[in-house]
Design a protein around this motif. Sequence first.
Motif, PDB file in Angstrom:
ATOM      1  N   ASP A   1      45.314  43.466  30.854  1.00  0.00           N
ATOM      2  CA  ASP A   1      44.907  43.483  32.263  1.00  0.00           C
ATOM      3  C   ASP A   1      43.516  42.892  32.458  1.00  0.00           C
ATOM      4  O   ASP A   1      43.248  42.256  33.478  1.00  0.00           O
ATOM      5  CB  ASP A   1      44.918  44.916  32.808  1.00  0.00           C
ATOM      6  CG  ASP A   1      46.319  45.492  32.902  1.00  0.00           C
ATOM      7  OD1 ASP A   1      47.267  44.702  32.975  1.00  0.00           O
ATOM      8  OD2 ASP A   1      46.453  46.725  32.883  1.00  0.00           O
ATOM      9  N   PHE A   2      42.617  43.076  31.495  1.00  0.00           N
ATOM     10  CA  PHE A   2      41.235  42.655  31.710  1.00  0.00           C
ATOM     11  C   PHE A   2      41.080  41.150  31.884  1.00  0.00           C
ATOM     12  O   PHE A   2      40.383  40.704  32.791  1.00  0.00           O
ATOM     13  CB  PHE A   2      40.336  43.185  30.586  1.00  0.00           C
ATOM     14  CG  PHE A   2      39.987  44.642  30.750  1.00  0.00           C
ATOM     15  CD1 PHE A   2      38.984  45.030  31.619  1.00  0.00           C
ATOM     16  CD2 PHE A   2      40.685  45.622  30.064  1.00  0.00           C
ATOM     17  CE1 PHE A   2      38.657  46.372  31.789  1.00  0.00           C
ATOM     18  CE2 PHE A   2      40.377  46.969  30.227  1.00  0.00           C
ATOM     19  CZ  PHE A   2      39.362  47.340  31.097  1.00  0.00           C
ATOM     20  N   PRO A   3      41.722  40.318  31.045  1.00  0.00           N
ATOM     21  CA  PRO A   3      41.639  38.872  31.308  1.00  0.00           C
ATOM     22  C   PRO A   3      42.251  38.493  32.648  1.00  0.00           C
ATOM     23  O   PRO A   3      41.773  37.570  33.320  1.00  0.00           O
ATOM     24  CB  PRO A   3      42.425  38.260  30.137  1.00  0.00           C
ATOM     25  CG  PRO A   3      42.397  39.289  29.070  1.00  0.00           C
ATOM     26  CD  PRO A   3      42.400  40.604  29.780  1.00  0.00           C
ATOM     27  N   ILE A   4      43.289  39.211  33.061  1.00  0.00           N
ATOM     28  CA  ILE A   4      43.921  38.924  34.354  1.00  0.00           C
ATOM     29  C   ILE A   4      42.979  39.296  35.495  1.00  0.00           C
ATOM     30  O   ILE A   4      42.839  38.553  36.474  1.00  0.00           O
ATOM     31  CB  ILE A   4      45.258  39.683  34.470  1.00  0.00           C
ATOM     32  CG1 ILE A   4      46.245  39.170  33.413  1.00  0.00           C
ATOM     33  CG2 ILE A   4      45.863  39.519  35.866  1.00  0.00           C
ATOM     34  CD1 ILE A   4      47.525  39.979  33.316  1.00  0.00           C
ATOM     35  N   TYR A   5      42.306  40.443  35.364  1.00  0.00           N
ATOM     36  CA  TYR A   5      41.322  40.830  36.381  1.00  0.00           C
ATOM     37  C   TYR A   5      40.227  39.763  36.488  1.00  0.00           C
ATOM     38  O   TYR A   5      39.816  39.378  37.592  1.00  0.00           O
ATOM     39  CB  TYR A   5      40.664  42.168  36.036  1.00  0.00           C
ATOM     40  CG  TYR A   5      41.588  43.357  35.957  1.00  0.00           C
ATOM     41  CD1 TYR A   5      42.816  43.369  36.615  1.00  0.00           C
ATOM     42  CD2 TYR A   5      41.231  44.490  35.213  1.00  0.00           C
ATOM     43  CE1 TYR A   5      43.662  44.462  36.536  1.00  0.00           C
ATOM     44  CE2 TYR A   5      42.068  45.585  35.135  1.00  0.00           C
ATOM     45  CZ  TYR A   5      43.278  45.574  35.785  1.00  0.00           C
ATOM     46  OH  TYR A   5      44.103  46.669  35.698  1.00  0.00           O
ATOM     47  N   ALA A   6      39.757  39.305  35.334  1.00  0.00           N
ATOM     48  CA  ALA A   6      38.696  38.304  35.324  1.00  0.00           C
ATOM     49  C   ALA A   6      39.160  37.012  35.989  1.00  0.00           C
ATOM     50  O   ALA A   6      38.413  36.397  36.778  1.00  0.00           O
ATOM     51  CB  ALA A   6      38.248  38.030  33.886  1.00  0.00           C
ATOM     52  N   GLU A   7      40.378  36.607  35.697  1.00  0.00           N
ATOM     53  CA  GLU A   7      40.923  35.407  36.326  1.00  0.00           C
ATOM     54  C   GLU A   7      41.005  35.570  37.843  1.00  0.00           C
ATOM     55  O   GLU A   7      40.657  34.662  38.609  1.00  0.00           O
ATOM     56  CB  GLU A   7      42.318  35.113  35.756  1.00  0.00           C
ATOM     57  CG  GLU A   7      42.965  33.852  36.316  1.00  0.00           C
ATOM     58  CD  GLU A   7      44.373  33.645  35.794  1.00  0.00           C
ATOM     59  OE1 GLU A   7      45.061  32.744  36.316  1.00  0.00           O
ATOM     60  OE2 GLU A   7      44.806  34.386  34.879  1.00  0.00           O
ATOM     61  N   GLY A   8      41.441  36.759  38.272  1.00  0.00           N
ATOM     62  CA  GLY A   8      41.542  37.024  39.704  1.00  0.00           C
ATOM     63  C   GLY A   8      40.190  37.012  40.400  1.00  0.00           C
ATOM     64  O   GLY A   8      40.053  36.477  41.512  1.00  0.00           O
ATOM     65  N   MET A   9      39.183  37.587  39.743  1.00  0.00           N
ATOM     66  CA  MET A   9      37.847  37.596  40.336  1.00  0.00           C
ATOM     67  C   MET A   9      37.274  36.187  40.443  1.00  0.00           C
ATOM     68  O   MET A   9      36.652  35.833  41.446  1.00  0.00           O
ATOM     69  CB  MET A   9      36.923  38.512  39.527  1.00  0.00           C
ATOM     70  CG  MET A   9      37.194  39.994  39.746  1.00  0.00           C
ATOM     71  SD  MET A   9      35.931  41.067  39.002  1.00  0.00           S
ATOM     72  CE  MET A   9      36.345  40.919  37.273  1.00  0.00           C
ATOM     73  N   GLN A  10      37.515  35.374  39.429  1.00  0.00           N
ATOM     74  CA  GLN A  10      37.035  33.991  39.499  1.00  0.00           C
ATOM     75  C   GLN A  10      37.728  33.220  40.623  1.00  0.00           C
ATOM     76  O   GLN A  10      37.083  32.469  41.368  1.00  0.00           O
ATOM     77  CB  GLN A  10      37.267  33.293  38.153  1.00  0.00           C
ATOM     78  CG  GLN A  10      36.353  33.798  37.038  1.00  0.00           C
ATOM     79  CD  GLN A  10      36.430  32.937  35.790  1.00  0.00           C
ATOM     80  OE1 GLN A  10      35.879  31.852  35.746  1.00  0.00           O
ATOM     81  NE2 GLN A  10      37.126  33.432  34.777  1.00  0.00           N
ATOM     82  N   LYS A  11      39.026  33.433  40.767  1.00  0.00           N
ATOM     83  CA  LYS A  11      39.760  32.751  41.832  1.00  0.00           C
ATOM     84  C   LYS A  11      39.275  33.220  43.201  1.00  0.00           C
ATOM     85  O   LYS A  11      39.080  32.410  44.117  1.00  0.00           O
ATOM     86  CB  LYS A  11      41.258  33.003  41.702  1.00  0.00           C
ATOM     87  CG  LYS A  11      42.072  32.301  42.791  1.00  0.00           C
ATOM     88  CD  LYS A  11      43.555  32.483  42.637  1.00  0.00           C
ATOM     89  CE  LYS A  11      44.299  31.779  43.768  1.00  0.00           C
ATOM     90  NZ  LYS A  11      45.772  31.943  43.653  1.00  0.00           N
ATOM     91  N   ALA A  12      39.093  34.535  43.343  1.00  0.00           N
ATOM     92  CA  ALA A  12      38.634  35.076  44.628  1.00  0.00           C
ATOM     93  C   ALA A  12      37.263  34.521  44.984  1.00  0.00           C
ATOM     94  O   ALA A  12      37.004  34.162  46.145  1.00  0.00           O
ATOM     95  CB  ALA A  12      38.603  36.603  44.565  1.00  0.00           C
ATOM     96  N   GLU A  13      36.376  34.423  44.009  1.00  0.00           N
ATOM     97  CA  GLU A  13      35.034  33.922  44.294  1.00  0.00           C
ATOM     98  C   GLU A  13      35.063  32.443  44.689  1.00  0.00           C
ATOM     99  O   GLU A  13      34.344  32.020  45.602  1.00  0.00           O
ATOM    100  CB  GLU A  13      34.132  34.136  43.082  1.00  0.00           C
ATOM    101  CG  GLU A  13      32.666  33.875  43.365  1.00  0.00           C
ATOM    102  CD  GLU A  13      31.763  34.475  42.310  1.00  0.00           C
ATOM    103  OE1 GLU A  13      31.150  35.529  42.573  1.00  0.00           O
ATOM    104  OE2 GLU A  13      31.686  33.904  41.199  1.00  0.00           O
ATOM    105  N   ARG A  14      35.919  31.667  44.029  1.00  0.00           N
ATOM    106  CA  ARG A  14      36.017  30.242  44.371  1.00  0.00           C
ATOM    107  C   ARG A  14      36.540  30.038  45.799  1.00  0.00           C
ATOM    108  O   ARG A  14      36.211  29.040  46.450  1.00  0.00           O
ATOM    109  CB  ARG A  14      36.926  29.518  43.372  1.00  0.00           C
ATOM    110  CG  ARG A  14      36.301  29.296  42.015  1.00  0.00           C
ATOM    111  CD  ARG A  14      37.095  28.295  41.201  1.00  0.00           C
ATOM    112  NE  ARG A  14      38.457  28.744  40.930  1.00  0.00           N
ATOM    113  CZ  ARG A  14      38.811  29.422  39.851  1.00  0.00           C
ATOM    114  NH1 ARG A  14      37.892  29.731  38.932  1.00  0.00           N
ATOM    115  NH2 ARG A  14      40.064  29.787  39.662  1.00  0.00           N
TER     116      ARG A  14
END
Length: 316
Positions: free
Chosen positions: A173-186
Motif C-alpha cells: 500500500d505504501f508505494p501506491i499511497y506515494a504514487e497517489g500523492m504525487q499524482k494529486a500534487e501534480r
Amino acid sequence: MRSISRSIQPVYAPFLHPKHTTKIQLSNSTPRPAWTRAFHASASLRVIDLAYSLHDNQGRAKGDPIVIIHGLFGSKKNNRSVSNALARALDRPVYAVDTRNHGDSSHHKVHNYIAIADDVEAFLKKHNLKNATLIGHSMGAKTVMTMALRNPDCCANIIPVDNAPVDAALSSDFPIYAEGMQKAERAKPKSQKEADELLQPYAKDLPVRQFLLTNLVRPAPSEPLKFRIPVKILTDALDNMADFPFTDPEQARFNKRALFVRGTKSHYVSDEVLPIIGRFFPRFELVDIEAGHWVISEKPEEFIKAVVEFLQEKDE
C-alpha cells in the motif's frame, strides 16, 4: 488483548529473509562489525532539529519523559490524544516529535534509520531528556529499535509498535499511497475534496485518505494545495524504510525492557520473527491488539492500557 511474556526462547537457525529471500544468520559463524559511535557520528549526515509538541498535563506531569515517534507519512498530530492520555495516566511529560521530512520538521534528501535515529538522539540531548521511554509506530518503531541497539544508554526502555528488527518489504500500500500523492500534487488541487477524489483510486479507505490528507497545505491563499512532506524524497526512501541497520544479535543487544505491540490483523510482526526479537531484545514482552497496522489509531484505549501497565511495572 493477549500478553506474552519474555519467556519465548531464541533459536539459532537461519531465518528466511522476508524481503530479499536471503538468510539472516543468527550464529557466530559470520560475525559482523558492531555499530560504532564513529559510524554514528558520520559527517555525511546532517542532524535535523525536530519540531515537537509537549503534552505535560498543563505542567503537572513531572516524571521521566516519554518520546513518541510517528510512522511513515505521519506527524506529531497523529498521536495528540494518546500523548495527552499517557501524560495524565502516568504523570510523565510526553514529547511527540516530527521526524525529518515529516510534519513541521525540515526536509533532507537523506532518509534512513541512521539519520532519523541521529535526529532523535540529538533531540534527547538538546532537551536534556534522560531515562526516557521511546515509543514508535512502524517507521518510528524501527527508529527506536535502532537507537536502543546502537546506544542503550540513550533510553530507559522502548515500545516498538507493529514493526520488527528485520529487513522486510513494506506493505504494498505504501508505494501506491506515494504514487497517489504525487499524482494529486501534480494535478494542483484547489480543495481538500478535489484532492480526496484524486487519491481515492490509490487509497480506497476513507480513514487512510484522511490520514494522508493531513499533510496537505496551501502555501498561499491563491495557490493550489500541496503536500508539506517531500513526497519524492520519501518515495525514493521506501526501500530504506523496509531495511533494518542491524543483522547480528551477537554484536548488538538491548538488555533493558522492551514492549512490542502488534496488530493481530497485520503482517509486520509475524510469529516467525519473534525469536530474532528475543535475540536482539532478551527482555522483550509482547502484547497483541486486535487491529491492523494502524494499531494506535484503531484501538487507542487498548494501546494506552498496554503502555500504562508496562510502564507501571517495577523494573527488576
